[in-house]
Design an enzyme around this catalytic site. Structure first.
Site, mmCIF file in Angstrom:
data_model
loop_
_atom_site.group_PDB
_atom_site.id
_atom_site.type_symbol
_atom_site.label_atom_id
_atom_site.label_comp_id
_atom_site.label_asym_id
_atom_site.label_seq_id
_atom_site.Cartn_x
_atom_site.Cartn_y
_atom_site.Cartn_z
ATOM 1 N N HIS A 186 12.817 23.298 4.565
ATOM 2 C CA HIS A 186 11.564 22.675 4.146
ATOM 3 C C HIS A 186 10.332 23.422 4.656
ATOM 4 C CE1 HIS A 186 14.049 19.540 2.588
ATOM 5 N NE2 HIS A 186 14.527 19.272 3.787
ATOM 6 N N ASP A 213 -10.069 1.138 -1.997
ATOM 7 C CA ASP A 213 -11.096 0.644 -2.902
ATOM 8 C C ASP A 213 -10.980 -0.879 -2.913
ATOM 9 O OD1 ASP A 213 -8.921 0.002 -4.543
ATOM 10 O OD2 ASP A 213 -9.636 1.167 -6.259
ATOM 11 N N HIS A 263 10.804 15.967 4.392
ATOM 12 C CA HIS A 263 10.848 17.138 3.518
ATOM 13 C C HIS A 263 9.496 17.782 3.261
ATOM 14 C CE1 HIS A 263 14.888 15.818 1.502
ATOM 15 N NE2 HIS A 263 14.924 15.735 2.819
ATOM 16 N N CYS A 309 -5.232 1.859 -3.354
ATOM 17 C CA CYS A 309 -5.993 1.341 -4.493
ATOM 18 C C CYS A 309 -5.053 0.427 -5.266
ATOM 19 C CB CYS A 309 -6.580 2.467 -5.350
ATOM 20 S SG CYS A 309 -5.400 3.492 -6.255
ATOM 21 N N THR A 322 -3.079 0.978 -7.919
ATOM 22 C CA THR A 322 -1.774 1.585 -8.193
ATOM 23 C C THR A 322 -1.385 2.649 -7.174
ATOM 24 O OG1 THR A 322 -2.716 3.330 -9.571
ATOM 25 C CG2 THR A 322 -2.059 1.269 -10.686
#
Length: 146
Positions: free
Chosen positions: A134, A8, A98, A65, A67
């Site tokens: 995993h 963004d 993992h 973005c 955060t």
């Protein structure tokens, strides 16, 4: 390997730094936007990148973005996507080993460009730990998702 990338407006500058960096690492990169720092809605870009990865058009996707939280939430709504929000190289390595993550989310207001480059480089170069415990965990995620 083909990499989809998008951001963004809050992640635009970091995305612009990362594209040539990723290309120098030897990957083909397609930019899904946004084209500049004008305000856009992050779900539009995050969904576009995630859908392209889920469809198999790209091996992996990177979304950015402010955060990293919003874009990671969006990406993880798309069936077949395992997107990890990473703030350091250890997280990037472990999510590949993992979780076999196929998308990486980062926050441009949280980490700097040098940290982002380290995260991207680690994430792109780390293989999934096949043949381990995993695989069963990934299978449980896929079964639930279906």
């Amino acid at each position: 390997m083909k990499i989809a990338i998008g951001s963004d407006h809050g992640g635009f500058a970091l995305k612009q730094e990362l594209i040539p960096f990723i290309e120098k690492l030897g990957f083909d990169v397609k930019d899904f936007g946004c084209p500049d720092e004008n305000s856009v809605d992050y779900p539009d870009v995050a969904f576009a990148v995630a859908e392209a990865v889920a469809a198999g058009e790209f091996s992996r996707g990177i979304i950015i973005c402010g955060t990293g939280i919003g874009v990671s939430i969006c990406a993880n709504k798309v069936k077949g996507i395992r997107c990890a929000l990473c703030t350091d190289e250890t997280m990037a390595r472990l999510t590949r080993e993992h979780n076999d993550s196929n998308m990486l989310a980062m926050g441009a207001r949280i980490i700097g460009s040098e940290a982002a480059k380290g995260i991207v480089s680690t994430w792109l170069s780390t293989p999934f730990s096949k043949g381990t415990r995993h695989i069963g965990r990934i299978s449980k995620i896929e079964k639930y998702e279906a």
